[in-house]
Design a protein around this motif. Structure first.
Motif, PDB file in Angstrom:
ATOM      1  N   GLY A   1       0.839  -1.206   0.000  1.00  0.00           N
ATOM      2  CA  GLY A   1       0.000   0.000   0.000  1.00  0.00           C
ATOM      3  C   GLY A   1       0.864   1.241   0.000  1.00  0.00           C
ATOM      4  N   LYS A   2       2.027   1.153   0.619  1.00  0.00           N
ATOM      5  CA  LYS A   2       2.921   2.307   0.795  1.00  0.00           C
ATOM      6  C   LYS A   2       4.330   1.990   0.316  1.00  0.00           C
ATOM      7  CE  LYS A   2       1.512   5.197   4.583  1.00  0.00           C
ATOM      8  NZ  LYS A   2       0.805   5.995   3.618  1.00  0.00           N
ATOM      9  N   GLY A   3       5.099   3.029   0.012  1.00  0.00           N
ATOM     10  CA  GLY A   3       6.509   2.847  -0.324  1.00  0.00           C
ATOM     11  C   GLY A   3       7.340   2.704   0.946  1.00  0.00           C
ATOM     12  N   GLY A   4       8.485   2.093   0.813  1.00  0.00           N
ATOM     13  CA  GLY A   4       9.435   2.027   1.928  1.00  0.00           C
ATOM     14  C   GLY A   4       9.173   0.925   2.936  1.00  0.00           C
ATOM     15  N   VAL A   5       8.205   0.044   2.646  1.00  0.00           N
ATOM     16  CA  VAL A   5       7.895  -1.024   3.609  1.00  0.00           C
ATOM     17  C   VAL A   5       8.729  -2.287   3.357  1.00  0.00           C
ATOM     18  CG1 VAL A   5       5.524  -0.199   3.967  1.00  0.00           C
ATOM     19  CG2 VAL A   5       5.951  -1.959   2.238  1.00  0.00           C
ATOM     20  N   GLY A   6       9.537  -2.274   2.294  1.00  0.00           N
ATOM     21  CA  GLY A   6      10.391  -3.424   1.995  1.00  0.00           C
ATOM     22  C   GLY A   6       9.833  -4.323   0.902  1.00  0.00           C
ATOM     23  N   LYS A   7       8.950  -3.780   0.076  1.00  0.00           N
ATOM     24  CA  LYS A   7       8.340  -4.588  -0.980  1.00  0.00           C
ATOM     25  C   LYS A   7       9.380  -5.112  -1.975  1.00  0.00           C
ATOM     26  CE  LYS A   7       6.687  -2.063  -3.997  1.00  0.00           C
ATOM     27  NZ  LYS A   7       7.920  -2.162  -4.797  1.00  0.00           N
ATOM     28  N   SER A   8      10.285  -4.231  -2.451  1.00  0.00           N
ATOM     29  CA  SER A   8      11.298  -4.679  -3.423  1.00  0.00           C
ATOM     30  C   SER A   8      12.254  -5.672  -2.782  1.00  0.00           C
ATOM     31  CB  SER A   8      12.095  -3.493  -3.976  1.00  0.00           C
ATOM     32  OG  SER A   8      11.249  -2.658  -4.710  1.00  0.00           O
ATOM     33  N   THR A   9      12.591  -5.434  -1.524  1.00  0.00           N
ATOM     34  CA  THR A   9      13.470  -6.363  -0.799  1.00  0.00           C
ATOM     35  C   THR A   9      12.823  -7.740  -0.735  1.00  0.00           C
ATOM     36  OG1 THR A   9      14.265  -4.493   0.509  1.00  0.00           O
ATOM     37  CG2 THR A   9      14.674  -6.685   1.413  1.00  0.00           C
ATOM     38  N   VAL A  10      11.515  -7.767  -0.439  1.00  0.00           N
ATOM     39  CA  VAL A  10      10.803  -9.045  -0.381  1.00  0.00           C
ATOM     40  C   VAL A  10      10.751  -9.680  -1.770  1.00  0.00           C
ATOM     41  CG1 VAL A  10       8.506 -10.068  -0.048  1.00  0.00           C
ATOM     42  CG2 VAL A  10       9.462  -8.567   1.701  1.00  0.00           C
TER      43      VAL A  10
ATOM     44  N   PRO B   1      12.993   1.969 -10.146  1.00  0.00           N
ATOM     45  CA  PRO B   1      13.395   0.556 -10.185  1.00  0.00           C
ATOM     46  C   PRO B   1      14.543   0.265  -9.218  1.00  0.00           C
ATOM     47  CG  PRO B   1      14.164   1.711 -12.159  1.00  0.00           C
ATOM     48  CD  PRO B   1      13.374   2.708 -11.364  1.00  0.00           C
ATOM     49  N   SER B   2      14.309  -0.605  -8.227  1.00  0.00           N
ATOM     50  CA  SER B   2      15.337  -0.891  -7.219  1.00  0.00           C
ATOM     51  C   SER B   2      16.015  -2.224  -7.471  1.00  0.00           C
ATOM     52  CB  SER B   2      14.716  -0.991  -5.819  1.00  0.00           C
ATOM     53  OG  SER B   2      13.827   0.031  -5.572  1.00  0.00           O
ATOM     54  N   VAL B   3      15.384  -3.066  -8.300  1.00  0.00           N
ATOM     55  CA  VAL B   3      15.875  -4.449  -8.444  1.00  0.00           C
ATOM     56  C   VAL B   3      17.324  -4.534  -8.921  1.00  0.00           C
ATOM     57  CG1 VAL B   3      15.515  -6.563  -9.783  1.00  0.00           C
ATOM     58  CG2 VAL B   3      13.597  -5.512  -8.579  1.00  0.00           C
TER      59      VAL B   3
ATOM     60  N   GLU C   1       6.101 -12.930   9.550  1.00  0.00           N
ATOM     61  CA  GLU C   1       6.743 -11.626   9.750  1.00  0.00           C
ATOM     62  C   GLU C   1       8.256 -11.731   9.607  1.00  0.00           C
ATOM     63  OE1 GLU C   1       4.538 -12.566  12.562  1.00  0.00           O
ATOM     64  OE2 GLU C   1       6.135 -13.858  13.296  1.00  0.00           O
ATOM     65  N   ILE C   2       8.850 -10.622   9.181  1.00  0.00           N
ATOM     66  CA  ILE C   2      10.309 -10.543   9.030  1.00  0.00           C
ATOM     67  C   ILE C   2      10.796  -9.436   9.961  1.00  0.00           C
ATOM     68  CG2 ILE C   2      12.201 -10.194   7.374  1.00  0.00           C
ATOM     69  CD1 ILE C   2      10.069 -10.574   5.121  1.00  0.00           C
ATOM     70  N   PRO C   3      11.775  -9.730  10.822  1.00  0.00           N
ATOM     71  CA  PRO C   3      12.249  -8.681  11.742  1.00  0.00           C
ATOM     72  C   PRO C   3      13.097  -7.627  11.028  1.00  0.00           C
ATOM     73  CG  PRO C   3      13.555 -10.679  12.009  1.00  0.00           C
ATOM     74  CD  PRO C   3      12.475 -11.006  11.008  1.00  0.00           C
ATOM     75  N   ILE C   4      13.312  -6.530  11.710  1.00  0.00           N
ATOM     76  CA  ILE C   4      14.273  -5.530  11.205  1.00  0.00           C
ATOM     77  C   ILE C   4      15.664  -6.088  11.480  1.00  0.00           C
ATOM     78  CG2 ILE C   4      15.212  -3.201  11.526  1.00  0.00           C
ATOM     79  CD1 ILE C   4      12.440  -2.357  12.532  1.00  0.00           C
ATOM     80  N   GLU C   5      16.503  -6.065  10.477  1.00  0.00           N
ATOM     81  CA  GLU C   5      17.895  -6.481  10.690  1.00  0.00           C
ATOM     82  C   GLU C   5      18.782  -5.403  10.113  1.00  0.00           C
ATOM     83  OE1 GLU C   5      18.006 -11.156  11.026  1.00  0.00           O
ATOM     84  OE2 GLU C   5      19.139 -10.426   9.319  1.00  0.00           O
TER      85      GLU C   5
ATOM     86  N   MET D   1      20.528  -5.809   6.910  1.00  0.00           N
ATOM     87  CA  MET D   1      19.755  -5.908   5.675  1.00  0.00           C
ATOM     88  C   MET D   1      19.885  -4.645   4.812  1.00  0.00           C
ATOM     89  SD  MET D   1      15.937  -7.242   5.314  1.00  0.00           S
ATOM     90  CE  MET D   1      15.821  -8.463   6.549  1.00  0.00           C
ATOM     91  N   VAL D   2      20.023  -3.509   5.476  1.00  0.00           N
ATOM     92  CA  VAL D   2      20.171  -2.243   4.752  1.00  0.00           C
ATOM     93  C   VAL D   2      21.493  -2.263   3.971  1.00  0.00           C
ATOM     94  CG1 VAL D   2      20.322   0.268   4.991  1.00  0.00           C
ATOM     95  CG2 VAL D   2      18.788  -1.050   6.478  1.00  0.00           C
ATOM     96  N   HIS D   3      22.562  -2.739   4.635  1.00  0.00           N
ATOM     97  CA  HIS D   3      23.869  -2.806   3.956  1.00  0.00           C
ATOM     98  C   HIS D   3      23.812  -3.803   2.804  1.00  0.00           C
ATOM     99  CE1 HIS D   3      25.684  -0.335   6.994  1.00  0.00           C
ATOM    100  NE2 HIS D   3      25.123  -1.099   7.914  1.00  0.00           N
TER     101      HIS D   3
HETATM  102  P1  ADP Z   1       9.880  -0.556  -0.957  1.00  0.00           P
HETATM  103  O1  ADP Z   1      10.099  -1.408  -2.169  1.00  0.00           O
HETATM  104  O2  ADP Z   1       8.657  -0.945  -0.190  1.00  0.00           O
HETATM  105  O3  ADP Z   1       9.922   0.913  -1.239  1.00  0.00           O
HETATM  106  P2  ADP Z   1      12.559  -1.384  -0.172  1.00  0.00           P
HETATM  107  O4  ADP Z   1      12.543  -2.843  -0.405  1.00  0.00           O
HETATM  108  O5  ADP Z   1      13.231  -0.514  -1.203  1.00  0.00           O
HETATM  109  O6  ADP Z   1      11.066  -0.840   0.082  1.00  0.00           O
HETATM  110  O7  ADP Z   1      13.187  -1.149   1.270  1.00  0.00           O
HETATM  111  C1  ADP Z   1      13.369   0.159   1.803  1.00  0.00           C
HETATM  112  C2  ADP Z   1      14.609   0.135   2.704  1.00  0.00           C
HETATM  113  O8  ADP Z   1      14.357  -0.655   3.858  1.00  0.00           O
HETATM  114  C3  ADP Z   1      15.837  -0.478   2.035  1.00  0.00           C
HETATM  115  O9  ADP Z   1      16.969   0.263   2.427  1.00  0.00           O
HETATM  116  C4  ADP Z   1      15.898  -1.898   2.591  1.00  0.00           C
HETATM  117  O10 ADP Z   1      17.220  -2.412   2.648  1.00  0.00           O
HETATM  118  C5  ADP Z   1      15.345  -1.678   3.993  1.00  0.00           C
HETATM  119  N1  ADP Z   1      14.677  -2.877   4.559  1.00  0.00           N
HETATM  120  C6  ADP Z   1      13.684  -3.607   4.026  1.00  0.00           C
HETATM  121  N2  ADP Z   1      13.297  -4.592   4.865  1.00  0.00           N
HETATM  122  C7  ADP Z   1      14.094  -4.488   5.966  1.00  0.00           C
HETATM  123  C8  ADP Z   1      14.209  -5.217   7.204  1.00  0.00           C
HETATM  124  N3  ADP Z   1      13.421  -6.247   7.488  1.00  0.00           N
HETATM  125  N4  ADP Z   1      15.178  -4.803   8.090  1.00  0.00           N
HETATM  126  C9  ADP Z   1      15.979  -3.745   7.810  1.00  0.00           C
HETATM  127  N5  ADP Z   1      15.907  -3.027   6.693  1.00  0.00           N
HETATM  128  C10 ADP Z   1      14.981  -3.377   5.771  1.00  0.00           C
END
Ligand code: ADP
Length: 262
Positions: free
Chosen positions: A21-30, A55-57, A221-225, A228-230
């Motif tokens: 629904g929103k940006g920044g929730v980790g959709k591309s990461t998932v 495009p983040s992929v 659920e997936i925790p914050i790690e 993961m950002v690095h």
């Molecule tokens: P979206 O596609 O929803 O905009 P991204 O996948 O680009 O979101 O993720 C946004 C930021 O959050 C990225 O820097 C990513 O590494 C970070 N992130 C995503 N999931 C986690 C998590 N579970 N723990 C820590 N950082 C995360």
């Protein structure tokens, strides 16, 4: 845009549309890690990034400087991440990182249609689609173009602000006739690196509650790690074989993938 202009893509067995629904929730990461994990489990996987404006992929997979090729039959050849994982992103088509794609709805629709039909995906078990946040042109185009065997995976964070937009994604899927495979709660709790205690930075449990309220499968659920950002910035997906043993998030994600393929 013609409604119900569904494409038959018989060579692609299942399509998973990753939405939020929103940006920044980790959709591309998932989306990226889902594709990587499915490929590591031996499935033939395609990853299609239709996030035209952001495009983040390519970055998340460390494929920034790659360009698509052309096959002898004139089809577009995807970029290979690994033997089992092929990738297409608008990011491979733009020259510079700071280039902005300025396309109106019909142009996006045609581009996405070409990504589905003019790309030499060959036979795939799964096509994972990273769709931009919200319920705009791109998810609408994807859902209208794909017929059958398509399901949505909705990613959210636990706080109310994100959850209210998940309801919109669920309603959107119901309206366009795409079944919801399930909901993932990302950024659900953080283990304090000093004392090991859990901190619910963005609250927790909202993803499960909304799944139950709306009669959808809760995938987990997936925790914050912090790592993961690095990993994201360095193009090293956390589900890659070399990194996944140590990570709590990777274990949680593996359980989610078990449910997705079950
Ligand atoms: P979206 O596609 O929803 O905009 P991204 O996948 O680009 O979101 O993720 C946004 C930021 O959050 C990225 O820097 C990513 O590494 C970070 N992130 C995503 N999931 C986690 C998590 N579970 N723990 C820590 N950082 C995360």
């Amino acid at each position: 845009m013609t409604e119900n202009e569904n494409l038959k893509l018989d060579n692609i067995k299942k399509r998973l549309i990753v939405m939020s629904g929103k940006g920044g929730v980790g959709k591309s990461t998932v989306a990226v890690n889902l594709a990587v994990e499915l490929a590591e489990r031996g499935f033939k996987v395609g990853l299609l990034d239709v996030d035209v404006h952001g495009p983040s992929v390519p970055k998340l997979l460390g494929l920034e400087n790659q360009k698509v090729g052309t096959s002898p039959s004139g089809m577009v050849k995807p970029v290979f991440y690994s033997e089992n994982l092929k990738v297409i992103s608008v990011g491979f088509l733009i020259d510079r990182e700071d280039s902005a794609v300025i396309w109106r709805g019909p142009m996006k629709y045609n581009a996405i249609k070409q990504f589905l039909t003019d790309v030499d995906w060959e036979n795939l078990d799964y096509l994972v689609i990273d769709s931009p946040p919200g319920t705009g042109d791109e998810p609408l185009a994807v859902c209208q173009l794909l017929s059958g065997n398509s399901e949505a995976v909705i990613v959210t964070t636990p706080q109310d602000l994100a959850l209210s937009d998940v309801l919109k994604s669920i309603t959107f899927c119901e309206k366009v006739g795409i079944p919801v495979k399930g909901i993932i709660e990302n950024m659900s709790g953080l283990e304090c690196p000093h004392c090991g205690k859990n901190i619910d930075l963005f609250k927790s449990g909202g993803g499960r509650k909304i799944s139950e309220d709306r009669g959808k499968t809760y995938l987990g659920e997936i925790p914050i790690e912090m790592d993961m950002v690095h990993r994201g910035d360095d193009g090293r997906p956390f589900m890659k074989k070399s990194s996944k043993d140590k990570s709590k998030a990777a274990k949680a994600f593996s359980a989610i993938v078990d449910v997705i393929i079950s």
